[in-house]
Design a protein around this motif. Structure first.
Motif, short mmCIF file in Angstrom:
data_model
loop_
_atom_site.label_atom_id
_atom_site.label_comp_id
_atom_site.label_asym_id
_atom_site.label_seq_id
_atom_site.Cartn_x
_atom_site.Cartn_y
_atom_site.Cartn_z
N THR A 132 56.47 48.74 -41.67
CA THR A 132 56.95 49.07 -43.01
C THR A 132 58.42 49.49 -42.98
O THR A 132 59.23 49.02 -43.78
CB THR A 132 56.09 50.20 -43.61
OG1 THR A 132 54.74 49.76 -43.70
CG2 THR A 132 56.57 50.56 -45.00
N THR A 133 58.76 50.38 -42.06
CA THR A 133 60.13 50.91 -42.00
C THR A 133 61.15 49.83 -41.67
O THR A 133 62.23 49.78 -42.24
CB THR A 133 60.21 52.05 -40.97
OG1 THR A 133 59.29 53.08 -41.32
CG2 THR A 133 61.61 52.63 -40.91
N LEU A 134 60.79 48.96 -40.72
CA LEU A 134 61.72 47.92 -40.29
C LEU A 134 61.62 46.66 -41.15
O LEU A 134 62.38 45.71 -40.93
CB LEU A 134 61.46 47.56 -38.82
CG LEU A 134 61.68 48.70 -37.82
CD1 LEU A 134 61.27 48.26 -36.42
CD2 LEU A 134 63.13 49.16 -37.83
N GLN A 135 60.67 46.63 -42.09
CA GLN A 135 60.49 45.50 -43.01
C GLN A 135 60.29 44.20 -42.23
O GLN A 135 61.00 43.21 -42.44
CB GLN A 135 61.67 45.40 -43.97
CG GLN A 135 61.85 46.64 -44.85
CD GLN A 135 63.05 46.55 -45.78
OE1 GLN A 135 63.86 45.64 -45.70
NE2 GLN A 135 63.16 47.52 -46.67
N LEU A 136 59.30 44.22 -41.35
CA LEU A 136 59.07 43.09 -40.46
C LEU A 136 58.15 42.05 -41.10
O LEU A 136 57.16 42.41 -41.74
CB LEU A 136 58.44 43.56 -39.15
CG LEU A 136 59.24 44.57 -38.33
CD1 LEU A 136 58.45 45.00 -37.11
CD2 LEU A 136 60.58 43.97 -37.92
N PRO A 137 58.42 40.77 -40.90
CA PRO A 137 57.46 39.75 -41.31
C PRO A 137 56.26 39.73 -40.38
O PRO A 137 56.24 40.43 -39.36
CB PRO A 137 58.26 38.44 -41.21
CG PRO A 137 59.36 38.74 -40.24
CD PRO A 137 59.66 40.20 -40.37
N ASP A 138 55.26 38.94 -40.72
CA ASP A 138 54.04 38.88 -39.92
C ASP A 138 54.33 38.45 -38.49
O ASP A 138 55.25 37.66 -38.23
CB ASP A 138 53.05 37.88 -40.54
CG ASP A 138 52.55 38.35 -41.89
OD1 ASP A 138 52.31 39.55 -42.05
OD2 ASP A 138 52.39 37.49 -42.79
N ALA A 139 53.51 38.96 -37.58
CA ALA A 139 53.51 38.53 -36.18
C ALA A 139 54.90 38.65 -35.53
O ALA A 139 55.29 37.81 -34.73
CB ALA A 139 52.99 37.10 -36.05
N THR A 140 55.62 39.70 -35.87
CA THR A 140 56.95 39.92 -35.30
C THR A 140 56.92 41.13 -34.37
O THR A 140 56.62 42.23 -34.81
CB THR A 140 57.99 40.16 -36.40
OG1 THR A 140 58.04 39.03 -37.26
CG2 THR A 140 59.37 40.39 -35.81
N PRO A 141 57.25 40.95 -33.09
CA PRO A 141 57.26 42.08 -32.18
C PRO A 141 58.47 42.98 -32.39
O PRO A 141 59.49 42.57 -32.97
CB PRO A 141 57.29 41.44 -30.79
CG PRO A 141 57.93 40.11 -31.02
CD PRO A 141 57.52 39.67 -32.40
N GLY A 191 71.56 43.26 -43.02
CA GLY A 191 70.34 43.90 -43.49
C GLY A 191 69.40 44.31 -42.38
O GLY A 191 68.30 44.80 -42.64
N THR A 192 69.82 44.15 -41.12
CA THR A 192 68.98 44.54 -39.99
C THR A 192 68.77 46.05 -39.98
O THR A 192 69.72 46.82 -40.11
CB THR A 192 69.64 44.10 -38.66
OG1 THR A 192 69.83 42.68 -38.69
CG2 THR A 192 68.77 44.48 -37.47
N ARG A 193 67.52 46.46 -39.81
CA ARG A 193 67.17 47.88 -39.77
C ARG A 193 66.75 48.27 -38.36
O ARG A 193 66.18 47.45 -37.63
CB ARG A 193 66.04 48.17 -40.76
CG ARG A 193 66.45 47.95 -42.21
CD ARG A 193 65.24 47.79 -43.11
NE ARG A 193 64.52 49.04 -43.32
CZ ARG A 193 64.73 49.89 -44.33
NH1 ARG A 193 65.67 49.62 -45.23
NH2 ARG A 193 64.02 50.99 -44.46
N ALA A 194 67.05 49.50 -37.99
CA ALA A 194 66.70 50.00 -36.66
C ALA A 194 66.25 51.45 -36.77
O ALA A 194 66.83 52.24 -37.52
CB ALA A 194 67.88 49.89 -35.71
N MET A 195 65.21 51.78 -36.02
CA MET A 195 64.74 53.16 -35.90
C MET A 195 65.36 53.75 -34.64
O MET A 195 65.22 53.18 -33.55
CB MET A 195 63.21 53.20 -35.85
CG MET A 195 62.55 52.61 -37.08
SD MET A 195 60.75 52.37 -36.91
CE MET A 195 60.20 54.09 -36.89
N HIS A 196 66.04 54.88 -34.79
CA HIS A 196 66.78 55.49 -33.69
C HIS A 196 66.28 56.91 -33.48
O HIS A 196 66.10 57.66 -34.44
CB HIS A 196 68.28 55.49 -34.02
CG HIS A 196 69.14 56.02 -32.92
ND1 HIS A 196 69.51 57.35 -32.83
CD2 HIS A 196 69.71 55.40 -31.86
CE1 HIS A 196 70.28 57.51 -31.77
NE2 HIS A 196 70.41 56.35 -31.16
N ARG A 197 66.02 57.26 -32.22
CA ARG A 197 65.57 58.62 -31.91
C ARG A 197 66.30 59.14 -30.68
O ARG A 197 66.53 58.39 -29.73
CB ARG A 197 64.06 58.66 -31.66
CG ARG A 197 63.55 60.06 -31.30
CD ARG A 197 62.03 60.13 -31.28
NE ARG A 197 61.45 59.50 -30.12
CZ ARG A 197 60.24 59.80 -29.62
NH1 ARG A 197 59.51 60.73 -30.21
NH2 ARG A 197 59.77 59.16 -28.57
#
Length: 259
Positions: A204-213, A145-151
């Motif tokens: 939002t896009t990566l669906q990160l929990p709080d305080a996650t770099p 379920g890991t999401r990544a933004m790629h450009r």
């Protein structure tokens, strides 16, 4: 009941006491915290004080709040996905990305025209406002379920010299490397990794929990003259994935001797 006798606002005192309980192992990773009512009784404080303390610990990244389930101590385990940053090629000379088969496109890629910024211009050794072809992808590893933004970014000058890249600038990186080598370029790469706290769109896009770099990886392909040809960027949550590199020793340049 632990006594709260530290300086500072009461919620900060409660947060410090819960933090100590987490760091000492009393509240273990992935375990639920006591309920608000139990924490109120434990520390002799009001519900708003407990909620403010939990909010402070969420901001620190020690606690996750799962809707409908309560507050949990964040896991300290290793990320669920290892991304290998090697580049290999086949006997025919085509390039293979070690993790190329794990990613699925969660959305249709978008192709667009853009310009260099201060950061991308520095990486591509171009001034600001130089024309680029851009391609954005949202990738997902179906097993974790890991999401990544790629450009990817291709300078117009490179696309003019290699027309296929201007016609199809949204090719996957391995295909772009193949096109560049077919055009006569001998490629080498540089890569940098940095961390930053996410902007709202990334969170939002990566669906990160709080305080996650976010880990932000940039890879630049260079030609034989060390001129940048192509920029690839990958962004993902540091809690979900880690990077792995295979490092080989470079040959030391031969020293010239005076005759």
């Amino acid at each position: 009941m632990p006594e709260i006798q530290r300086p500072g606002a009461l919620y900060q005192q409660v947060a410090a006491a819960i933090r100590e309980a987490i760091l000492s192992g009393e509240f273990t990773p992935d375990s639920p915290l006591p309920s608000e009512a139990q924490l109120m009784t434990r520390y002799g404080v009001s519900r708003p004080t407990v909620r403010n303390a939990i909010a402070a610990l969420r901001a620190e990244g020690l606690i996750d709040v799962r809707h409908g389930k309560g507050s949990f101590v964040r896991s300290s385990g290793r990320p669920v996905l290892t991304i290998e940053r090697r580049i290999s090629h086949t006997a025919e000379g085509k390039f293979v990305m070690p993790n190329g088969d794990i990613w699925q496109e969660a959305e249709e890629p978008s192709t667009y025209r853009t310009h260099t910024t201060k950061d991308t211009g520095r990486l591509l050794q171009l001034g600001e406002e130089e024309a680029l072809f851009g391609c954005n992808r949202l990738l997902m590893d179906p097993s974790t379920g890991t999401r990544a933004m790629h450009r990817t970014l291709i300078p117009f000058g490179v696309a003019e010299a290699v027309p296929l890249l201007g016609k199809e600038p949204c090719k996957p990186p391995a295909a772009i490397y193949w096109v560049l080598t077919q055009a006569g370029h001998k490629l080498s790469w540089t890569e940098t990794v940095r961390a930053h706290m996410p902007v709202p769109d990334e969170r939002t896009t990566l669906q990160l929990p709080d305080a996650t770099p976010v880990l932000h990886v940039t890879r630049v392909a260079h030609d034989a003259d060390d001129r940048p040809l192509f920029l690839e960027e990958l962004r993902f949550g540091a809690d979900r994935a880690e990077l792995a590199y295979r490092i080989a020793a470079d040959e030391q340049p031969t020293r010239r001797t005076r005759s």
